[in-house]
Design an enzyme around this catalytic site. Structure first.
Site, mmCIF file in Angstrom:
data_model
loop_
_atom_site.group_PDB
_atom_site.id
_atom_site.type_symbol
_atom_site.label_atom_id
_atom_site.label_comp_id
_atom_site.label_asym_id
_atom_site.label_seq_id
_atom_site.Cartn_x
_atom_site.Cartn_y
_atom_site.Cartn_z
ATOM 1 C CG HIS A 194 0.543 -2.347 1.446
ATOM 2 N ND1 HIS A 194 -0.426 -2.787 0.134
ATOM 3 C CD2 HIS A 194 -0.067 -0.451 2.117
ATOM 4 C CE1 HIS A 194 -1.267 -2.063 0.321
ATOM 5 N NE2 HIS A 194 -0.535 -0.667 0.980
ATOM 6 C CB CYS A 240 1.673 5.822 10.712
ATOM 7 S SG CYS A 240 1.563 5.386 8.960
ATOM 8 C CB SER A 281 1.958 0.336 5.782
ATOM 9 O OG SER A 281 1.238 1.760 5.423
ATOM 10 C CB CYS A 308 -0.786 0.825 9.572
ATOM 11 S SG CYS A 308 -1.251 2.069 8.318
ATOM 12 C CG HIS A 313 4.453 1.389 10.654
ATOM 13 N ND1 HIS A 313 3.340 0.403 9.920
ATOM 14 C CD2 HIS A 313 3.778 2.656 9.545
ATOM 15 C CE1 HIS A 313 2.866 0.512 9.251
ATOM 16 N NE2 HIS A 313 2.561 2.894 9.447
#
Length: 375
Positions: free
Chosen positions: A45, A169, A42, A40, A62
């Protein structure tokens, strides 16, 4: 036990595959042999610092699916051999937020970036003698994990792991952004900005909800082509082209719902996103911006005068213990296409190649697939 995992030791450095040590499950914990992990945005990030964990090193990942190998005391309804998906936000069902129906805002989520276990407040993972901070208390970039039972969702064992991990997610977040947070209704015109894994989930949610026109906006031509295959009616390379195109199609009324699923949300772009949105319409903020960015360009007068709505959302605004099995049942019924969202599969050692592919627009979703060689 000793295994391996993808770590970062400082910002703006590549992922490093290193030996880690994971503790045995204690009360209310579950040990899982991971089979697949989604890659992902994220987690990128974490690399850039837009999502700062409480310390380093960080174990990424995640979005994951696997097989339960062991459970600690107090774990009911989950047993060794069960196939499971990890919910990137824990959902206990008992805290005030869960009791109010906000299962995606479970109070246990307050510790997502802290790195210490829900069960006993300790660090359950170590590397080179140092405590490790797992992404959202999970860390799916490892062949094994030990997590709290509130993050574990049992699934149909017939679902392929590389598909199942996506609903931990991205797909659930995107789908719920359209269906719940955006409340897309039959006949709505919907703009989706950013066509990655989350954006494609939102697009499919809009299709299922009965949207009339679905406008996909992404600078990568291949992604725009994929969006049209998944049900978008129009595709544009940038906001300027979208503004003109949507105005023409809707006769100036614009999109009833605008869903923001870009890789990184910038406050400077907010007024442009609101300009895509119709009077009385809703702009859904699904994408993540930097936690340090507090500057937003927004015409407050027009927000008021045109009665528009800005709606933040996380994990699709729903209940992961309900939504994850439901979406996978829709996959089995061929109501949602997850197979074609998995663009490429990688070994854990190829994680940096996978993120390069993501950043350069070659993936809808890359997936790390674990094998016996990883055990």
């Amino acid at each position: 036990m000793k295994t391996k995992g993808a770590l970062i030791w400082e910002f703006n450095q590549p992922w490093s595959i290193e030996e880690i040590e994971i503790g045995d499950p204690v009360k209310d914990e579950v040990k899982i042999q991971m089979e697949a992990s989604g890659m992902c945005h994220s987690d990128h990030h974490l690399v850039t610092g837009d999502i700062p964990m409480a310390g380093f090193p960080v174990l990424g990942g995640h979005e994951g699916a696997g097989i339960v190998t062991e459970v600690g005391p107090g774990v009911e309804n989950i047993a060794p051999g069960d196939h499971v998906v990890l919910s990137f936000i824990p959902s206990c069902g008992e805290c005030p937020s869960c009791q109010a129906g906000l299962r995606n805002l479970c109070d246990l989520g307050a510790g997502l970036l802290g790195g210490t276990a829900v069960s006993d407040g300790t660090h359950r993972i170590h590397a080179k003698g140092q405590p490790v901070f797992p992404m959202t208390l999970l860390g799916t970039f490892s062949p094994y994990m030990v997590v709290h039972k509130s993050s574990v969702v049992k699934i149909d064992p017939s679902i392929p792991f590389e598909v199942a991990c996506l609903v931990g997610c991205g797909v659930t977040t995107g789908y719920g952004s359209a269906i719940r947070s955006g409340n897309v209704r039959p006949g709505d015109d919907v703009a989706i900005v950013g066509i990655g894994g989350v954006g494609m989930g939102a697009l499919q949610g809009a299709v299922i909800a009965g949207a009339r026109n679905i406008f996909a906006i992404d600078p990568v031509e291949w992604k725009r082509d994929q969006a049209l295959k998944f049900g978008a009616t129009h595709a544009y390379p940038d906001l300027d082209a979208a503004m003109m195109g949507i105005a023409e199609v809707t006769q100036g009324l614009m999109a009833n719902k605008t869903i923001l699923t870009v890789g990184e949300l910038k406050g400077a772009d907010m007024d442009s996103y609101l300009n895509l949105t119709a009077k009385g319409g809703t702009c859904v903020l699904t994408a993540i911006g930097s936690m340090l960015d507090t500057d937003v360009t927004l015409n407050l007068s027009m927000l008021t005068l045109l009665q528009k709505n800005l709606q933040g959302t996380i994990f699709g605004g729903g209940n992961p213990h309900h939504d994850i099995p439901q979406l996978l049942s829709m996959y089995k019924a061929r109501k949602i296409n997850l197979d074609d969202m998995v663009t490429r599969q990688y070994q854990l050692e190829q994680i940096n190649d996978g993120y390069t592919d993501m950043l350069e627009g070659r993936n809808i979703r890359g997936v790390i697939r674990y094998t016996d060689a990883d055990r």
